[in-house]
Design an enzyme around this catalytic site. Structure first.
Site, PDB file in Angstrom:
ATOM      1  N   SER A 111       0.870  -1.237   0.007  1.00 19.45           N
ATOM      2  CA  SER A 111       0.090  -0.107  -0.007  1.00 19.45           C
ATOM      3  C   SER A 111       0.913   1.166   0.128  1.00 19.45           C
ATOM      4  CB  SER A 111      -0.882   0.133   1.426  1.00 19.45           C
ATOM      5  OG  SER A 111      -0.091  -0.299   2.330  1.00 19.45           O
ATOM      6  N   HIS A 136      -2.783  -2.832  -5.938  1.00 24.97           N
ATOM      7  CA  HIS A 136      -3.411  -2.334  -4.441  1.00 24.97           C
ATOM      8  C   HIS A 136      -4.634  -2.628  -4.273  1.00 24.97           C
ATOM      9  CE1 HIS A 136      -3.707   1.123  -1.344  1.00 24.97           C
ATOM     10  NE2 HIS A 136      -3.567  -0.228  -0.741  1.00 24.97           N
ATOM     11  N   GLU A 182      -5.954  -0.125  -7.245  1.00 24.07           N
ATOM     12  CA  GLU A 182      -4.830   0.977  -7.772  1.00 24.07           C
ATOM     13  C   GLU A 182      -3.823  -0.043  -8.518  1.00 24.07           C
ATOM     14  OE1 GLU A 182      -4.491   4.950  -5.135  1.00 24.07           O
ATOM     15  OE2 GLU A 182      -3.627   3.089  -4.554  1.00 24.07           O
ATOM     16  N   ASN A 199      -3.946   6.603  -0.627  1.00 23.63           N
ATOM     17  CA  ASN A 199      -3.396   6.948   0.753  1.00 23.63           C
ATOM     18  C   ASN A 199      -2.694   7.980   0.980  1.00 23.63           C
ATOM     19  OD1 ASN A 199      -4.534   4.569   1.644  1.00 23.63           O
ATOM     20  ND2 ASN A 199      -2.690   3.148   1.578  1.00 23.63           N
TER      21      ASN A 199
END
Ligand code: T1G
Length: 697
Positions: free
Chosen positions: A405, A426, A438, A476
């Site tokens: 991540s 991801h 992702e 993130n």
């Protein structure tokens, strides 16, 4: 010609032919109108059948034309003309029959659906309501309760269910649609036309509207379209038919120009745009992915395995120990059994999916896999080791993906002899549920590997978005920026419950502190401890979360985190102990606590998030602002009806965002680095789409 007219045995066939989905744009409507008149005027025609060329009958109104205003003939004009026609008009339905296309069919004098047809009124999902008679005709055909179910949920109804609801007259096998529709047309020509407008509506259960209104207060918070659609159906019962149609049209026109519909249309197109990567993936061969491997049978590995099994792909999952394998398989079994118990899948589906997931404690089990996803502990050295092993055991054409991540995928790819087959996938937790993936693109990955992954993600019913390599990727990285402001606001005067409420009222599924309690505070604590050595000493840092962890408050799993929880309950309860701790930290850090407004909470949290999004665009980590919006809507519970953070920011005003960012920068220094792109667009009064041409990230 987008609508063709043929004649067969006295029946006129009007075929919609506007690839790819026979959207009912201005030209189609105009052609349909004139072909219809021609058929009605032709004395040798006794009945008319409307059908669609290609894979679908029609996807309804052309959504791209909504901003252009009304064009003539409008869909309500057309449906009205069809319904009043003196000769029977029959709809022959196959594939997708959505929105205005279904409304067209409702106005016809009979409907035949081929097996596999999917009928729906998805307008509320676009922030509008059926605007061509759907709210007035559907209750007459299927009853008020069923009509509201379809209109308010935008649910797709398969041909068989449509017949059971009496939405269609007949369901016919594939290959027989035209013949059976002509047959119905001929029968109708003998018997005379039956018009939907002449049907009376049966009175609904007395408490139906009150019940649905109460539901909408919970499920459609902050939305306009569902409530407006409900009102239209209510009026369809109370008003004469033509007046109800006019009222529906008014409501439709109000919604179509509104912010909610603009935002939802933006997401609709952004989702499709995210699948395209221009020169990057155009013309590349998609590799066949028939078998999948996963390394690591923890929560994430199990979720990823189930996501593939749900799409019918066999998966082998390895773990370092036999206990790990057994535990993982038990998790998978328990999860599927639970879905079966809740009626989400059948017993047969449950058994099939469990059988698709195999466990192994040896890497050699991965030798046949066409795609292997590593989902081990988030530690660079461990991941690099895994990739060295994968490079040895996997076949040459296998794609190797990491589910990291945040770690540098370029460095992971370096470990392999052929880095062109390495990338990041991801997934978001729980991976079998969350829609977003992702697709992380290291410098060395090949175009065919990227398009193969986008393809397999689509096969899983998920949304893949290509992003570049950077700490936290797109989602993130923006989350950190948003989250940090929430922590700082605590120190300055807010409390967790206030921030969470303001963020929920904005429309997020959960507030940031609730999210932490669900995810567990210990994971990010571990990361922060690792980062402590390199953190600049003069950088502002909020220690509140660390303090909570130090006293064992790790969130829901320990019964206490930012909130406390009664045994067996997940309902957060504000805790005086946390309040005292927050206030103590404020005092230690020298803050004089002040009143914080909800506007400040929203402005700072989302302002920091959008600024980070603009930096991401500047750095080409995302190719388009729409990609960022798709990521936030599908991976982080950003309200779809606000269009994603970048779309929302444009409506809120980029100049306002830039001003908030400047203030935060003045107070917090490099933690909020103002985006040059954002400032420039704010000065020029432009939106994100206008500021830069899409760049492959
Ligand atoms: N209008 C314009 N373009 C459309 C479209 C539409 N209705 N539907 C699809 N497209 C484009 C899409 O952008 C893409 O374009 C291409 O077609 C293929 O779509 C008065 C007002 C039909 C099940 O909500 O659900 O009627 O990217 O990639 O996976 O009350 O598209 O190639 O340039 O999605 O095979 C209501 C929306 C309209 C249906 C096909 N209708 N569409 O899925 O392909 S509102 C909808 C879909 C209305 C009336 C109201 C799906 C699909 P491009 P795709 P797909």
């Amino acid at each position: 010609m987008p609508v063709t007219l043929d004649k067969r045995e006295g029946v006129a066939l009007l075929t919609l032919d506007n690839p790819p989905v026979n959207a009912l744009g201005a030209q189609v409507k105009s052609a349909l109108g004139s072909r219809l008149e021609a058929a009605l005027a032709d004395a040798s025609v006794t009945a008319i059948v409307i059908l669609g060329a290609g894979r679908h009958f029609s996807a309804g109104a052309d959504i791209r034309e909504f901003d252009a205003g009304t064009n003539t003939p409008s869909l309500p004009d057309l449906t009205g003309r069809i319904e009043k026609a003196g000769k029977p008009v029959i709809a022959a339905l196959h594939g997708t029959v959505a929105g205005g296309a279904l409304e067209l069919a409702l106005a016809c004098h009979g409907r035949v659906a081929e097996e596999g047809a999917q009928l729906s009124l998805p307008e509320v999902t676009l922030g509008i309501l059926p605007g061509a008679g759907g709210t007035v005709r559907l209750p007459r055909l299927v009853g008020v309760e069923a009509a509201l179910d379809l209109i308010l949920n935008g649910r797709k109804v398969a041909a068989d269910e449509a017949a059971a609801l009496r939405l269609v007259d007949e369901v016919v096998p594939r290959g027989t649609l035209l013949a059976r529709a002509m047959n119905l047309a001929e029968r109708a020509a003998r018997k005379g036309v039956r018009r939907t407008r002449d049907l009376t509506v049966a009175a609904p259960p007395p408490d139906l509207f009150a019940r649905i209104e109460a539901d909408l207060r919970k499920t459609a918070r902050g939305r306009k379209a569902p409530q407006a659609a409900l009102e239209c159906v209510r009026r369809a019962l109370a008003l004469p038919f033509d007046e109800a149609l006019l009222a529906e049209r008014d409501a439709f026109l109000t919604l179509v120009g509104g912010e909610e519909s603009r935002a939802l249309r933006h997401v609709f197109f952004a989702e499709r745009e995210a699948q395209k990567f221009g020169e990057l993936t155009k013309g590349t061969t998609v590799r066949a992915i028939r078998r999948v491997g996963v390394v690591g049978f923890g929560t994430m590995g199990a979720g990823i395995a189930m996501a593939f099994a749900n799409a019918g792909l066999p998966v082998v999952v390895t773990d370092a120990t036999q206990e790990g394998v057994d535990g993982g398989l038990a998790k998978v079994r328990a999860s599927y059994e639970e879905s079966r118990a809740k009626g989400r899948i059948t017993g047969a589906e449950c058994a099939e999916r469990i059988a698709l997931v195999r466990g192994a404690s040896d890497y050699s089990a991965l030798s046949e896999s066409d795609l292997v996803i590593e989902a081990v502990f988030e530690e660079m050295d461990i991941k690099r080791q895994v990739f060295r092993r994968l490079d040895e055991v996997c076949h040459d054409r296998a794609i190797l993906a990491t589910n990291t991540s945040s770690l540098d995928v370029d460095r992971i790819a370096e470990e392999t002899k052929d880095p062109s087959r390495v990338l990041g996938l991801h997934f978001f937790s729980p991976a079998n549920i969350m829609k977003l993936v992702e697709v992380v693109r290291p410098a060395t990955v090949s175009a065919s590997v990227l398009s193969s992954c986008l393809d397999v993600v689509k096969r899983m019913g998920k949304t893949g978005v290509i992003v570049g390599v950077c700490d936290g990727f797109v989602g993130n990285r923006m989350l950190y920026a948003y989250r940090r402001q929430a922590d700082f606001l605590l120190e300055e005067g807010a409390l967790p419950a206030q921030i969470d409420r303001a963020i929920r009222e904005f429309g997020m599924a959960m507030g940031p502190f609730q999210v932490s309690d669900v995810a567990g505070l210990d994971i990010s604590w571990r990361i922060r401890k690792r980062q402590a050595a390199t953190r600049p000493k003069d950088q502002r840092y909020s220690p509140i979360a660390d303090r909570l962890c130090e006293i064992g408050r790790f969130g829901q799993k320990t019964g206490a985190g930012w909130y406390r929880y009664e045994k067996g309950s997940r309902a957060p309860i504000a805790d005086p102990e946390v309040e005292a701790l927050v206030k103590a930290v404020s005092a230690e850090l020298g803050f004089t606590r002040r009143e914080i407004t909800d506007d400040e909470i929203v402005g700072r949290c989302f302002g920091a998030m959008v600024n980070e999004g603009a930096l991401i665009l500047e750095e080409s980590v995302a190719a388009r602002s729409g990609d960022i919006d798709v990521i936030w809507v599908h991976g982080y519970g950003f309200p779809r009806h606000r269009g994603g953070p970048m779309h929302w920011a444009e409506g809120f005003g980029l100049a306002r965002i830039a001003a908030v960012v400047d203030r935060m920068h003045a107070e917090q220094g490099s933690l909020v680095r103002p985006s040059v792109l954002l400032q420039q667009l704010a000065r020029d009064g432009k939106g994100f789409g206008e500021g830069l041409s899409p760049q492959p990230c």
